[in-house]
Motif scaffolding. Structure first.
Motif, PDB file in Angstrom:
ATOM      1  N   ASP A 107       0.828  -1.203   0.000  1.00 12.25           N
ATOM      2  CA  ASP A 107       0.000   0.000   0.000  1.00 12.25           C
ATOM      3  C   ASP A 107       0.866   1.258   0.000  1.00 12.25           C
ATOM      4  OD1 ASP A 107       1.025  -0.323   2.547  1.00 12.25           O
ATOM      5  OD2 ASP A 107      -0.778   0.409   3.556  1.00 12.25           O
ATOM      6  N   GLN A 108       2.165   1.076  -0.238  1.00 11.76           N
ATOM      7  CA  GLN A 108       3.095   2.194  -0.189  1.00 11.76           C
ATOM      8  C   GLN A 108       3.620   2.590  -1.569  1.00 11.76           C
ATOM      9  OE1 GLN A 108       3.620   3.690   2.778  1.00 11.76           O
ATOM     10  NE2 GLN A 108       2.263   2.172   3.735  1.00 11.76           N
ATOM     11  N   SER A 109       3.756   1.623  -2.450  1.00 14.93           N
ATOM     12  CA  SER A 109       4.334   1.873  -3.773  1.00 14.93           C
ATOM     13  C   SER A 109       3.737   0.878  -4.767  1.00 14.93           C
ATOM     14  CB  SER A 109       5.859   1.735  -3.717  1.00 14.93           C
ATOM     15  OG  SER A 109       6.226   0.442  -3.279  1.00 14.93           O
ATOM     16  N   PRO A 110       3.897   1.123  -6.069  1.00 11.56           N
ATOM     17  CA  PRO A 110       3.336   0.204  -7.075  1.00 11.56           C
ATOM     18  C   PRO A 110       3.832  -1.229  -6.890  1.00 11.56           C
ATOM     19  CG  PRO A 110       4.017   2.256  -8.108  1.00 11.56           C
ATOM     20  CD  PRO A 110       4.504   2.323  -6.691  1.00 11.56           C
ATOM     21  N   TRP A 111       2.938  -2.176  -7.121  1.00 12.81           N
ATOM     22  CA  TRP A 111       3.273  -3.590  -6.996  1.00 12.81           C
ATOM     23  C   TRP A 111       2.567  -4.382  -8.088  1.00 12.81           C
ATOM     24  CZ3 TRP A 111      -0.706  -7.094  -5.318  1.00 12.81           C
ATOM     25  CH2 TRP A 111      -1.898  -6.473  -4.935  1.00 12.81           C
ATOM     26  N   VAL A 112       3.079  -5.560  -8.371  1.00 13.63           N
ATOM     27  CA  VAL A 112       2.549  -6.388  -9.450  1.00 13.63           C
ATOM     28  C   VAL A 112       1.475  -7.324  -8.900  1.00 13.63           C
ATOM     29  CG1 VAL A 112       3.080  -8.104 -11.211  1.00 13.63           C
ATOM     30  CG2 VAL A 112       4.726  -6.283 -10.707  1.00 13.63           C
ATOM     31  N   VAL A 121       2.039 -18.591   9.732  1.00 14.42           N
ATOM     32  CA  VAL A 121       1.551 -18.697  11.105  1.00 14.42           C
ATOM     33  C   VAL A 121       1.109 -17.320  11.586  1.00 14.42           C
ATOM     34  CG1 VAL A 121       2.141 -19.309  13.481  1.00 14.42           C
ATOM     35  CG2 VAL A 121       3.035 -20.674  11.589  1.00 14.42           C
ATOM     36  N   LEU A 122       1.948 -16.323  11.352  1.00 16.20           N
ATOM     37  CA  LEU A 122       1.637 -14.935  11.687  1.00 16.20           C
ATOM     38  C   LEU A 122       1.844 -14.087  10.440  1.00 16.20           C
ATOM     39  CD1 LEU A 122       3.622 -14.687  15.064  1.00 16.20           C
ATOM     40  CD2 LEU A 122       1.165 -15.032  14.816  1.00 16.20           C
ATOM     41  N   GLY A 123       0.834 -13.311  10.085  1.00 20.85           N
ATOM     42  CA  GLY A 123       0.978 -12.515   8.871  1.00 20.85           C
ATOM     43  C   GLY A 123       0.250 -11.191   8.943  1.00 20.85           C
ATOM     44  N   GLU A 124       0.848 -10.184   8.334  1.00 18.60           N
ATOM     45  CA  GLU A 124       0.221  -8.869   8.218  1.00 18.60           C
ATOM     46  C   GLU A 124       0.329  -8.423   6.768  1.00 18.60           C
ATOM     47  OE1 GLU A 124       0.402  -4.338  10.090  1.00 18.60           O
ATOM     48  OE2 GLU A 124       1.674  -5.929  10.905  1.00 18.60           O
ATOM     49  N   SER A 125      -0.811  -8.088   6.169  1.00 16.72           N
ATOM     50  CA  SER A 125      -0.834  -7.737   4.749  1.00 16.72           C
ATOM     51  C   SER A 125      -1.636  -6.460   4.547  1.00 16.72           C
ATOM     52  CB  SER A 125      -1.458  -8.876   3.927  1.00 16.72           C
ATOM     53  OG  SER A 125      -0.825 -10.109   4.197  1.00 16.72           O
ATOM     54  N   ASP A 126      -1.027  -5.495   3.884  1.00 15.25           N
ATOM     55  CA  ASP A 126      -1.687  -4.238   3.530  1.00 15.25           C
ATOM     56  C   ASP A 126      -1.652  -4.108   2.013  1.00 15.25           C
ATOM     57  OD1 ASP A 126      -2.131  -3.194   6.245  1.00 15.25           O
ATOM     58  OD2 ASP A 126       0.052  -3.091   6.329  1.00 15.25           O
ATOM     59  N   LEU A 127      -2.830  -4.172   1.388  1.00 10.68           N
ATOM     60  CA  LEU A 127      -2.914  -4.164  -0.070  1.00 10.68           C
ATOM     61  C   LEU A 127      -3.785  -3.006  -0.546  1.00 10.68           C
ATOM     62  CD1 LEU A 127      -2.330  -7.221   0.785  1.00 10.68           C
ATOM     63  CD2 LEU A 127      -3.329  -7.829  -1.406  1.00 10.68           C
ATOM     64  N   GLY A 132      -1.727  -1.383  -7.682  1.00  9.47           N
ATOM     65  CA  GLY A 132      -1.359  -2.643  -8.308  1.00  9.47           C
ATOM     66  C   GLY A 132      -1.310  -2.567  -9.824  1.00  9.47           C
ATOM     67  N   MET A 133      -0.380  -3.316 -10.392  1.00  6.37           N
ATOM     68  CA  MET A 133      -0.246  -3.423 -11.844  1.00  6.37           C
ATOM     69  C   MET A 133      -0.546  -4.873 -12.233  1.00  6.37           C
ATOM     70  SD  MET A 133       3.226  -1.156 -12.387  1.00  6.37           S
ATOM     71  CE  MET A 133       4.140  -2.166 -11.209  1.00  6.37           C
ATOM     72  N   PRO A 134      -1.721  -5.120 -12.814  1.00  9.16           N
ATOM     73  CA  PRO A 134      -2.122  -6.505 -13.101  1.00  9.16           C
ATOM     74  C   PRO A 134      -1.230  -7.165 -14.145  1.00  9.16           C
ATOM     75  CG  PRO A 134      -3.678  -4.947 -14.061  1.00  9.16           C
ATOM     76  CD  PRO A 134      -2.754  -4.146 -13.205  1.00  9.16           C
ATOM     77  N   GLU A 135      -0.891  -8.410 -13.860  1.00  2.90           N
ATOM     78  CA  GLU A 135      -0.066  -9.189 -14.776  1.00  2.90           C
ATOM     79  C   GLU A 135      -0.932  -9.964 -15.762  1.00  2.90           C
ATOM     80  OE1 GLU A 135       2.417 -12.553 -13.238  1.00  2.90           O
ATOM     81  OE2 GLU A 135       4.055 -11.154 -13.667  1.00  2.90           O
ATOM     82  N   GLU A 136      -2.164 -10.291 -15.337  1.00  2.00           N
ATOM     83  CA  GLU A 136      -3.091 -11.038 -16.174  1.00  2.00           C
ATOM     84  C   GLU A 136      -4.492 -10.448 -16.045  1.00  2.00           C
ATOM     85  OE1 GLU A 136      -2.800 -14.985 -14.734  1.00  2.00           O
ATOM     86  OE2 GLU A 136      -0.843 -15.385 -15.642  1.00  2.00           O
TER      87      GLU A 136
END
Length: 215
Positions: A107-112, A121-127, A132-136
């Motif tokens: 959520d900070q910079s462009p991503w694919v 087991v432990l996870g943190e995800s910010d999307l 986002g740049m879609p690949e498909e």
């Protein structure tokens, strides 16, 4: 599902069930279960902070008293992940990752945007899909694990489908929050069928906090 993934999934689930077949009831177990129930009750009644504190203490007692139980739960969760991953990822070339702890700051910079299956087991995800740049044209992103925190921002020009499940915790969709136990949420954006790019999210945690915002 290919033969290798099927064997891994069945093996992990089998080992986990064998570990669970012992006797687990003790004083600490009863106290831990009561704290978990109290935490769920507090969350359902709006006392979110205290609710999560009770859940955390209860989970901690179970971990201290029954380390093998925790390992068994992780193995079963991982086995289910391998089984489901191949089922939902119908195209070849998807990314599959497993780890104890993971953190995704998308959520900070462009991503694919690409098809992937993630277990932790432990996870943190910010999307943030607006970055986002879609690949498909069609993408499947799967998050599964024991404990997870997911924040997802969805712009109106993507076609998005969401399947989310949290055994203990909360799911917040655009300001509407459901907390407690066995929370399930499904949603498809109104423009899904006509969108050029479609993303499907499949999220499943034993203990989780999912926040979804429409932007």
């Amino acid at each position: 599902m290919d033969k290798r993934n099927r064997i891994i999934a069945i093996g992990l689930i089998g080992i986990g069930l064998l570990l669970l077949s012992g006797k687990w009831i003790s004083f600490f177990t009863i106290v831990a279960l009561l704290l978990l129930l109290l935490g769920i009750y507090r969350i359902r009644n709006g006392d979110i902070k205290k609710g999560y504190i009770f859940l955390g203490i209860g989970a901690g007692l179970i971990m201290l008293d029954h380390l093998i139980l925790v390992v068994a739960i992780c193995l079963i969760s991982l086995g289910l992940f391998y089984g489901k991953s191949k089922k939902v990822q119908t195209e070849d070339g998807f990314i599959q990752k497993t780890s104890f702890m993971s953190n995704f700051d998308w959520d900070q910079s462009p991503w694919v945007i690409r098809s992937m299956s993630i277990w932790h087991v432990l996870g943190e995800s910010d999307l943030d899909l607006s970055l986002g740049m879609p690949e498909e044209r069609e993408t499947v992103i799967m998050f599964q694990g024991v404990m997870g925190d997911l924040d997802l921002d969805i712009p109106d020009y993507y076609g998005v489908e969401i399947e989310a499940f949290v055994l203990f915790g909360s799911i917040n969709f655009d300001g509407k929050k459901d907390s407690g136990m066995m929370n399930r949420f499904t949603w498809i954006s109104p423009n899904y069928s006509v969108s050029d790019y479609k993303v499907k999210f499949i999220v499943s945690y034993i203990v989780g906090d999912i926040d979804i915002r429409l932007t």
